[in-house]
Scaffold this motif. Structure first.
Motif, PDB file in Angstrom:
ATOM      1  N   SER A   1      10.563   4.605   3.720  1.00 42.69           N
ATOM      2  CA  SER A   1      11.860   5.277   3.712  1.00 42.69           C
ATOM      3  C   SER A   1      12.586   4.889   2.416  1.00 42.69           C
ATOM      4  CB  SER A   1      12.681   4.818   4.913  1.00 42.69           C
ATOM      5  OG  SER A   1      12.995   3.444   4.749  1.00 42.69           O
ATOM      6  N   GLU A   2      13.747   5.466   2.221  1.00 47.99           N
ATOM      7  CA  GLU A   2      14.546   5.092   1.053  1.00 47.99           C
ATOM      8  C   GLU A   2      14.873   3.587   1.120  1.00 47.99           C
ATOM      9  OE1 GLU A   2      18.694   6.717  -0.742  1.00 47.99           O
ATOM     10  OE2 GLU A   2      17.474   8.221   0.282  1.00 47.99           O
TER      11      GLU A   2
ATOM     12  N   ARG B   1       5.015  -0.219  13.737  1.00 46.36           N
ATOM     13  CA  ARG B   1       6.116   0.046  14.641  1.00 46.36           C
ATOM     14  C   ARG B   1       7.339  -0.821  14.284  1.00 46.36           C
ATOM     15  NH1 ARG B   1       6.549   2.030  19.967  1.00 46.36           N
ATOM     16  NH2 ARG B   1       4.770   3.261  19.276  1.00 46.36           N
ATOM     17  N   ALA B   2       7.084  -2.093  13.989  1.00 46.96           N
ATOM     18  CA  ALA B   2       8.193  -2.999  13.647  1.00 46.96           C
ATOM     19  C   ALA B   2       8.884  -2.550  12.354  1.00 46.96           C
ATOM     20  CB  ALA B   2       7.681  -4.430  13.509  1.00 46.96           C
TER      21      ALA B   2
ATOM     22  N   CYS C   1       0.831  -1.218   0.000  1.00 47.92           N
ATOM     23  CA  CYS C   1       0.000   0.000   0.000  1.00 47.92           C
ATOM     24  C   CYS C   1       0.857   1.255   0.000  1.00 47.92           C
ATOM     25  CB  CYS C   1      -0.886   0.042   1.241  1.00 47.92           C
ATOM     26  SG  CYS C   1      -2.227  -1.125   1.168  1.00 47.92           S
ATOM     27  N   LEU C   2       1.929   1.226   0.780  1.00 50.15           N
ATOM     28  CA  LEU C   2       2.762   2.426   0.919  1.00 50.15           C
ATOM     29  C   LEU C   2       3.605   2.693  -0.326  1.00 50.15           C
ATOM     30  CD1 LEU C   2       3.792   2.078   4.661  1.00 50.15           C
ATOM     31  CD2 LEU C   2       2.224   3.757   3.670  1.00 50.15           C
ATOM     32  N   LEU C   3       3.738   1.690  -1.183  1.00 49.90           N
ATOM     33  CA  LEU C   3       4.441   1.920  -2.450  1.00 49.90           C
ATOM     34  C   LEU C   3       3.692   2.932  -3.320  1.00 49.90           C
ATOM     35  CD1 LEU C   3       5.667  -1.670  -3.408  1.00 49.90           C
ATOM     36  CD2 LEU C   3       7.117   0.304  -2.937  1.00 49.90           C
ATOM     37  N   ASP C   4       2.400   3.088  -3.072  1.00 49.77           N
ATOM     38  CA  ASP C   4       1.604   4.078  -3.815  1.00 49.77           C
ATOM     39  C   ASP C   4       1.795   5.500  -3.288  1.00 49.77           C
ATOM     40  OD1 ASP C   4       0.526   1.969  -5.232  1.00 49.77           O
ATOM     41  OD2 ASP C   4      -1.219   1.783  -3.926  1.00 49.77           O
TER      42      ASP C   4
ATOM     43  N   LEU D   1      12.344   0.844   7.694  1.00 51.04           N
ATOM     44  CA  LEU D   1      11.739   0.677   6.371  1.00 51.04           C
ATOM     45  C   LEU D   1      10.597   1.664   6.129  1.00 51.04           C
ATOM     46  CD1 LEU D   1      11.814  -3.220   6.255  1.00 51.04           C
ATOM     47  CD2 LEU D   1      13.433  -1.620   5.211  1.00 51.04           C
ATOM     48  N   ILE D   2       9.992   2.152   7.206  1.00 53.31           N
ATOM     49  CA  ILE D   2       9.009   3.227   7.024  1.00 53.31           C
ATOM     50  C   ILE D   2       9.324   4.384   7.976  1.00 53.31           C
ATOM     51  CG2 ILE D   2       7.185   1.637   6.273  1.00 53.31           C
ATOM     52  CD1 ILE D   2       5.787   1.948   8.825  1.00 53.31           C
TER      53      ILE D   2
END
Lengths: 108, 108
Positions: A81-82, A56-57, A28-31, A63-64
């Motif tokens: 994140s990158e 949180r993990a 989802c966050l790739l969008d 990663l986020i």
């Protein structure tokens, strides 16, 4: 213990990505960035508690990113994140396998 | 419920591949058929119980085949099915990400 570097690398990934919901969340966050309730809507199977823990993990693994925008009400946004962007090929190949699985099992 | 076919495909995969050990097990089986104790040795973190459950789940999903060779003692072998072989690109990309993760975190 037998040396098994490639197996260990798969384990290293799954230590962070394992579980049913983390890769769907990353997908989802790739969008683009999302708020908590956007993610609840886009990944309808996940419970609020599990969503909190998984976000949180993924944040702890770098990663986020979680960004808080002051205001009333406060706006909290989650984005890859990158480093998290490196999961794009993982999501793509897992998605392809899932599509094939659904076709095989008559779920399409 | 929002239509989200791509997200759902990732979920469909992770319903079967999620959990910490299933992809590492598949990774081992990409090298060829293995016996239960081979897998315990190659994936040293997994408990006997979890190994049993994960092998059963992968078998139920049609991704691995369990073959019993009569004799004394009976020999039981696990191998990827033709469908399971489709996981090769998934394992490859997850392995690549795991290697990168280990390098980032100074674990190499």
């Amino acid at each position: 213990m037998k040396e098994n570097p490639s197996g260990c690398s798969v384990e290293e990934s799954m230590r962070i990505l394992g579980g049913r919901w983390r890769l769907p969340l990353v997908s989802c966050l790739l969008d683009g960035p999302k708020r908590f309730n956007d993610l609840r809507r886009d990944v309808p199977g996940i419970s609020q508690r599990m969503l909190t823990l998984d976000l949180r993990a993924l944040e702890d693994a770098g990663l986020i990113r979680r960004t808080v925008y002051p205001g009333s009400p406060v706006k909290v946004e989650y984005a890859l994140s990158e480093d998290g962007e490196r999961l794009r090929p993982v999501v793509e190949v897992v998605k392809t396998f899932g599509l094939w699985l659904k076709a095989r099992d008559g779920k399409l």
